[in-house]
Design an enzyme around this catalytic site. Sequence first.
Site, PDB file in Angstrom:
ATOM      1  N   ARG A  77       0.823  -1.213   0.000  1.00  0.00           N
ATOM      2  CA  ARG A  77       0.000   0.000   0.000  1.00  0.00           C
ATOM      3  C   ARG A  77       0.859   1.267   0.000  1.00  0.00           C
ATOM      4  NH1 ARG A  77      -5.170  -1.215   3.948  1.00  0.00           N
ATOM      5  NH2 ARG A  77      -6.577  -1.913   2.297  1.00  0.00           N
ATOM      6  N   LYS A  86     -16.304 -16.163   4.826  1.00  0.00           N
ATOM      7  CA  LYS A  86     -17.732 -16.234   5.164  1.00  0.00           C
ATOM      8  C   LYS A  86     -18.626 -15.664   4.076  1.00  0.00           C
ATOM      9  CE  LYS A  86     -16.850 -14.719   9.776  1.00  0.00           C
ATOM     10  NZ  LYS A  86     -17.276 -13.535  10.487  1.00  0.00           N
ATOM     11  N   GLY A 116      -7.829  -8.259   0.998  1.00  0.00           N
ATOM     12  CA  GLY A 116      -6.549  -8.284   1.699  1.00  0.00           C
ATOM     13  C   GLY A 116      -5.833  -9.611   1.539  1.00  0.00           C
ATOM     14  N   GLY A 147     -12.388  -4.028   2.043  1.00  0.00           N
ATOM     15  CA  GLY A 147     -13.797  -3.615   2.176  1.00  0.00           C
ATOM     16  C   GLY A 147     -14.221  -2.646   1.075  1.00  0.00           C
TER      17      GLY A 147
HETATM   18  P1  ADP Z   1     -10.124 -11.413   1.487  1.00  0.00           P
HETATM   19  O1  ADP Z   1      -9.375 -10.728   2.608  1.00  0.00           O
HETATM   20  O2  ADP Z   1      -9.234 -11.637   0.309  1.00  0.00           O
HETATM   21  O3  ADP Z   1     -11.399 -10.696   1.146  1.00  0.00           O
HETATM   22  P2  ADP Z   1     -11.418 -13.241   3.282  1.00  0.00           P
HETATM   23  O4  ADP Z   1     -11.103 -12.319   4.413  1.00  0.00           O
HETATM   24  O5  ADP Z   1     -12.839 -13.420   2.915  1.00  0.00           O
HETATM   25  O6  ADP Z   1     -10.542 -12.863   1.993  1.00  0.00           O
HETATM   26  O7  ADP Z   1     -10.949 -14.719   3.643  1.00  0.00           O
HETATM   27  C1  ADP Z   1      -9.643 -15.113   3.748  1.00  0.00           C
HETATM   28  C2  ADP Z   1      -9.490 -16.207   4.744  1.00  0.00           C
HETATM   29  O8  ADP Z   1     -10.355 -17.311   4.485  1.00  0.00           O
HETATM   30  C3  ADP Z   1      -8.089 -16.749   4.648  1.00  0.00           C
HETATM   31  O9  ADP Z   1      -7.372 -16.361   5.777  1.00  0.00           O
HETATM   32  C4  ADP Z   1      -8.275 -18.262   4.537  1.00  0.00           C
HETATM   33  O10 ADP Z   1      -7.428 -18.968   5.407  1.00  0.00           O
HETATM   34  C5  ADP Z   1      -9.706 -18.465   4.942  1.00  0.00           C
HETATM   35  N1  ADP Z   1     -10.257 -19.683   4.333  1.00  0.00           N
HETATM   36  C6  ADP Z   1     -10.550 -19.893   3.036  1.00  0.00           C
HETATM   37  N2  ADP Z   1     -11.005 -21.146   2.847  1.00  0.00           N
HETATM   38  C7  ADP Z   1     -11.004 -21.760   4.043  1.00  0.00           C
HETATM   39  C8  ADP Z   1     -11.367 -23.057   4.501  1.00  0.00           C
HETATM   40  N3  ADP Z   1     -11.826 -23.978   3.664  1.00  0.00           N
HETATM   41  N4  ADP Z   1     -11.247 -23.317   5.819  1.00  0.00           N
HETATM   42  C9  ADP Z   1     -10.770 -22.376   6.665  1.00  0.00           C
HETATM   43  N5  ADP Z   1     -10.412 -21.138   6.299  1.00  0.00           N
HETATM   44  C10 ADP Z   1     -10.527 -20.822   4.997  1.00  0.00           C
HETATM   45  C1  3PG Z   2      -8.686  -1.504   5.149  1.00  0.00           C
HETATM   46  O1  3PG Z   2      -7.608  -2.056   5.389  1.00  0.00           O
HETATM   47  O2  3PG Z   2      -9.682  -2.125   4.716  1.00  0.00           O
HETATM   48  C2  3PG Z   2      -8.757  -0.015   5.304  1.00  0.00           C
HETATM   49  O3  3PG Z   2      -7.505   0.520   5.601  1.00  0.00           O
HETATM   50  C3  3PG Z   2      -9.773   0.387   6.360  1.00  0.00           C
HETATM   51  O4  3PG Z   2      -9.379  -0.050   7.634  1.00  0.00           O
HETATM   52  P1  3PG Z   2     -10.475  -0.379   8.737  1.00  0.00           P
HETATM   53  O5  3PG Z   2     -11.132  -1.659   8.310  1.00  0.00           O
HETATM   54  O6  3PG Z   2      -9.743  -0.500  10.041  1.00  0.00           O
HETATM   55  O7  3PG Z   2     -11.477   0.757   8.752  1.00  0.00           O
HETATM   56 MG    MG Z   3      -9.793 -10.698   4.725  1.00  0.00          MG
END
Ligand code: ADP
Ligand code: 3PG
Ligand code: MG
Length: 397
Positions: free
Chosen positions: A38, A204, A353, A376
């Site tokens: 970033r 989720k 992320g 987000g």
């Molecule tokens: P992003 O940050 O890219 O939007 P998410 O936050 O939705 O992605 O999800 C990422 C997390 O989901 C990862 O840390 C991964 O370990 C977890 N994950 C994905 N598939 C599985 C699974 N089958 N069982 C447990 N955790 C999982």
């Molecule tokens: C992010 O990493 O999604 C942005 O920097 C916003 O951070 P926050 O989820 O703590 O508001």
């Molecule tokens: Mg995530």
Amino acid sequence: MPKKTVYDLPTVHGQRVLVRVDFNVPLTPTGAIANDRRIRKTLPTIQYLVEKGACSIVMSHLGRPTGDPQADAIYRMDRVAHRLEELLGRPVRKADEVVGPAVERAVAALAPGDVLVLENLRFHPGEKAGDAAFARSLANLGTIYVNDAFGTCHNTDASMVAVPRAMQDRPRVAGLLLARELEVLTHLLENPQRPLVGIVGGAKVSDKIAFLRSLLGRVDRLLVGGAMTYTFMKAQGRSIGSSRCENERLDLARELLAQAGDRLLLPEDHVVADRPSADAHTRVVAGDIPEGWYGMDIGPQTRERYAAWIRRAGTVVWNGPMGKFEDAPFAQGTRAVAHALADSQAVTIVGGGETAEAVESFGLDSRIAHVSTGGGAFLEFLSGSRLPGLEYLEERT
Ligand code: ADP
Ligand code: 3PG
Ligand code: MG
């Protein structure tokens, strides 16, 4: 309507430019920068301002400080400022406060080309509260406002909304990173090359309801992976063993499945484990998941099938890992999808992320057309929401 950018600013030399960036980088437990992507992505904007002789006042939040000074020490901006200095290859000053007399003195001392990084905006309670008086203190520092913080544009924090609102008598433009994110993602929403293939995975269903609905209204195919798979499978009445499942979202999952019809593909095989940990016994199963086993990744047949859809696509948009990729035994699905995107002729767009981190960890980010800096913000923009951080930026006429 596209936003004005720093290129549209008539005069920059000697101006005090408040640059809101998203330097909310992942940190290790001791506060070291785990990934500086970033920071690197804002360099074109900051370099441009430096070259044009602006006095740049760079501001960001970092983490979610709680107000306890000891616990919050890792969220000070010193290491981020230092990293920016290394990347820019020129001195960067750092203020130890967010607003106040010391900051005003530091700003007054800036010469054309200088860069000052303010302390973590969230050390001041006015930032999260969107407080108008706090926003005025920040706004008074600058003669120009630049937003290059795409990753924070879904927030209503003071520096994102109340500050540009307080600066309506001064130029308010997008930085080059924000402009690029908006261009790519707007094109994806308005005029994607087809077939448009969406890939959604991650933790989720409930994190991504609006995103899933929006994608289902647009895509030709939606490929599902990750832990959300098992909520969809259970909603179909299938066995998922001990896999993660959001039981309170089964009705929603059924509704999404009905909306999608045959455009939504679920994995046909899975890497399962006898415990949800890296040293578990694993095997591949087709179809349903046996009692006592945990679904951890998409299986080899699914990897092939998803890769074939990615090869055929005109545009691919991907958010959410296909499995628990942080553990090597469960990384193959995510790796295969990342490679398929890297090899594809399609316009490839990745956001989130963990998803961006995965692509980077495989060394494939330079072979993806666009790896968003948004988590987000990426999901909300592609859900069709208006991002509050864009509201007070000037439009190109
Ligand atoms: P992003 O940050 O890219 O939007 P998410 O936050 O939705 O992605 O999800 C990422 C997390 O989901 C990862 O840390 C991964 O370990 C977890 N994950 C994905 N598939 C599985 C699974 N089958 N069982 C447990 N955790 C999982
Ligand atoms: C992010 O990493 O999604 C942005 O920097 C916003 O951070 P926050 O989820 O703590 O508001
Ligand atoms: Mg995530």
